[in-house]
Write a protein that holds these residues in place. Structure first.
Motif, PDB file in Angstrom:
ATOM      1  N   SER A  15       0.376  -1.025   0.000  1.00 12.47           N
ATOM      2  CA  SER A  15       0.205   0.239  -0.288  1.00 12.47           C
ATOM      3  C   SER A  15       0.883   0.731   0.334  1.00 12.47           C
ATOM      4  CB  SER A  15      -1.100  -0.243   1.927  1.00 12.47           C
ATOM      5  OG  SER A  15      -1.333   1.414   1.321  1.00 12.47           O
ATOM      6  N   GLU A  37     -10.129   1.720   4.327  1.00  9.38           N
ATOM      7  CA  GLU A  37      -9.453   3.582   3.470  1.00  9.38           C
ATOM      8  C   GLU A  37     -10.924   4.012   2.508  1.00  9.38           C
ATOM      9  OE1 GLU A  37      -6.008   3.009   0.296  1.00  9.38           O
ATOM     10  OE2 GLU A  37      -7.900   3.550  -1.405  1.00  9.38           O
ATOM     11  N   TYR A  38     -11.675   2.783   2.110  1.00  9.43           N
ATOM     12  CA  TYR A  38     -12.961   3.331   1.345  1.00  9.43           C
ATOM     13  C   TYR A  38     -14.019   4.044   2.599  1.00  9.43           C
ATOM     14  CZ  TYR A  38     -13.989   0.807  -2.646  1.00  9.43           C
ATOM     15  OH  TYR A  38     -13.193   0.054  -4.144  1.00  9.43           O
TER      16      TYR A  38
HETATM   17  C1  6PG Z   1      -3.223   1.474  -1.544  1.00  7.31           C
HETATM   18  C2  6PG Z   1      -4.142   1.141  -2.701  1.00  7.31           C
HETATM   19  C3  6PG Z   1      -4.499   1.066  -3.757  1.00  7.31           C
HETATM   20  C4  6PG Z   1      -5.778   1.136  -4.880  1.00  7.31           C
HETATM   21  C5  6PG Z   1      -6.459   2.380  -4.433  1.00  7.31           C
HETATM   22  C6  6PG Z   1      -7.724   2.590  -5.638  1.00  7.31           C
HETATM   23  O1  6PG Z   1      -3.098   0.467  -0.562  1.00  7.31           O
HETATM   24  O2  6PG Z   1      -2.449   2.304  -2.057  1.00  7.31           O
HETATM   25  O3  6PG Z   1      -5.438   1.172  -1.931  1.00  7.31           O
HETATM   26  O4  6PG Z   1      -4.376  -0.303  -2.983  1.00  7.31           O
HETATM   27  O5  6PG Z   1      -5.806   0.424  -5.220  1.00  7.31           O
HETATM   28  O6  6PG Z   1      -6.230   3.455  -3.546  1.00  7.31           O
HETATM   29  O7  6PG Z   1      -8.768   2.030  -4.952  1.00  7.31           O
HETATM   30  P1  6PG Z   1     -10.226   1.885  -5.769  1.00  7.31           P
HETATM   31  O8  6PG Z   1      -9.804   2.068  -6.806  1.00  7.31           O
HETATM   32  O9  6PG Z   1     -10.721   1.105  -5.483  1.00  7.31           O
HETATM   33  O10 6PG Z   1     -11.138   3.166  -4.913  1.00  7.31           O
END
Ligand code: 6PG
Length: 479
Positions: free
Chosen positions: A128, A189-190
């Motif tokens: 991440s 995160e969401y």
């Molecule tokens: C991270 C993010 C990453 C993820 C994006 C997009 O930890 O770096 O979680 O892995 O792919 O944030 O996610 P969405 O397109 O589903 O919003």
């Protein structure tokens, strides 16, 4: 072979990870991409990295010292299987294949099992931090065998972000454990993003402040208990002015949120495990709702309250929103950790929840001060059944709950959607409740389906003869 680590897949994430690896003392990095142009571009634009380029899988394998260790950085899906198969063909028992993409953890479990048959180690590792994190230090969540960790641990520690002096990487657990934890990271995160968005919306509608003014509010919040990467970048986004129109950028961006699926996986998995991740689910659904313009177009005329938010004291209101955000955030993380706990039990992983909180303190998208509080909570009580019942959080909820209730109430009264705020509060009150109306649901189930129920006053399983004389009988337990 001269390289101690290789990277396959040289799009931005792969290139950046390869550069990060190459920049650390002791690493020599082999690189390979299906089309050689990308390999060539990376190698020529970064001569300082000393990359060892390969034009074929055979050459790639030959360039690696044993045990060969390669990190796959390709778009998750069928492409990953193709690359794994190609590597298995040229690798030998004891070598290590790492999938650094956002794979679904059940795919990782399947792949690990299949690759293990060949004697090669397969490690699903969540990474991440986006492009920037890959380059300068991500948070890394590897699964896989203990054997692979011996070789992989030092390499991953060398490139991970550092938080409070500790590298943000730990051996999460076997097979799919790393990708499972990364999935939940994304679910959180969401939720975090949705909560921040709801806070922004309420402040804007309640106080009439401009996005730039609200950016200042978030920047201020970022100096307190909400300090986090997502709060920080929120201020940046809100302050941005569109060059073409001169309007705040946030006002010209189409309000339909995309998603690549990891949030939905978190919720699907939670449904299977029976874990109520309602805050995360609302965040995923809020994106879905936003992305149905045809439904929104026919719904604008639906009746709503005639008056908007009435705010007498803007500063007090903003402080209430902040508290509601903090309380809801505690719920979202508590739910996410609950899912990890349940997943570990289901899939037989021994996951140290406190260690997960620690490796999320740096590098990743949800990095925040707050994670120290979670680490503390698990340090005190490693098998804490509900994270938000830790004393620190109870105290925070005590401070926040009345503001939280008033904000959720005000949003409902004014017709402003605050699904993550309100569902988090409903979850909290559900947990707190001494009696839940689940008793009535059990009665209904027993009525139409003889699904039986248990009683509060004696052991056993019972059924009421609803279509007979309505006496109660002892019954077989059918759940
Ligand atoms: C991270 C993010 C990453 C993820 C994006 C997009 O930890 O770096 O979680 O892995 O792919 O944030 O996610 P969405 O397109 O589903 O919003």
């Amino acid at each position: 072979g001269v390289a101690n680590i290789g990277v396959v897949g040289l799009a931005v994430m792969g290139s950046n990870l390869a550069r990060n690896l190459a920049s650390r003392e002791g690493n020599t990095v082999a690189v390979f991409n299906r089309s050689y142009e990308k390999t060539e571009h990376l190698v020529t634009s970064h001569p300082e990295a000393g990359f060892v380029p390969a034009t074929s899988y055979e050459e790639f394998a030959a360039s690696l010292a044993k045990p060969r260790t390669a990190i796959i950085m390709v778009k998750a899906g069928a492409g990953t299987d193709a690359v794994i198969n190609a590597l298995v063909d040229v690798f030998e028992p004891g070598d290590i294949i790492v999938d650094g993409g956002n794979a679904l953890f059940t795919d990782t479990i399947r792949r690990e099992k299949a690759v293990r048959e060949t004697g090669i180690n397969f490690v699903g590792a969540g990474i991440s931090g986006g492009e920037e994190g890959a380059l300068n230090g991500p948070s890394i969540m590897p699964g896989g065998s203990d054997e692979s960790w011996v070789t992989l641990g030092p390499i991953l520690r060398s490139i991970a972000a550092i938080a409070e002096g500790e590298p943000c990487v730990t051996h999460v657990g076997h097979d799919g454990a790393g990708h499972f934890v990364k999935m939940v990271h994304n679910g959180i995160e969401y939720a975090d993003m949705q909560l921040i968005a709801e806070a922004y919306d309420l402040i804007r509608r309640g106080t009439g402040k401009t996005p730039a003014e609200i950016a200042d509010v978030f920047a201020e919040w970022n100096r307190g208990e909400l300090e986090s990467y997502l709060i920080e970048i929120t201020a940046e986004v809100l302050r941005q002015v569109d060059a073409e129109t001169g309007l705040p950028l946030v006002d010209v961006i189409l309000d339909q949120a995309g998603a690549k699926g990891t949030g939905a996986w978190t919720v699907q998995t939670a449904l299977n495990l029976g874990v109520p991740v309602s805050g995360i689910a609302e965040a995923v659904f809020a994106r879905s709702l936003s992305s149905h313009p045809e439904q929104r177009a026919v719904s604008g005329g639906l009746p709503g309250p005639t008056e908007g938010l009435r705010v007498e004291d803007p500063d007090a209101f903003i402080e209430d929103v902040r508290r509601a955000l903090y309380a809801s955030k505690i719920v979202a993380y508590s739910q996410g950790f609950d899912e990890i706990r349940a997943g570990a039990a289901e899939y037989d992983w021994s996951i140290d929840l406190g260690a997960i909180a620690k490796i999320w303190r740096g590098g990743c998208i949800i990095r925040a001060q707050f994670l120290n509080r979670i680490a503390d909570a698990y340090a005190e009580t490693p098998d804490l059944p509900v994270l938000l019942t830790a004393p620190y959080f109870v105290e925070a909820l005590e401070r926040s709950q009345s503001a939280w209730r008033s904000i959720v109430g005000a949003a409902a009264t004014a017709g402003i959607p605050a699904p993550a705020f309100s569902s988090s509060l409903a979850y909290y009150d559900g947990l707190r409740a001494e009696r839940l109306p689940a008793a009535l649901v059990q009665g209904q189930r027993d009525f139409f389906g003889a699904h039986t129920y248990k009683r509060i006053d004696k052991p056993g399983t019972f059924h009421t003869l609803w279509s007979g004389d309505r006496t109660e009988i002892e019954a077989e337990d059918t759940h």
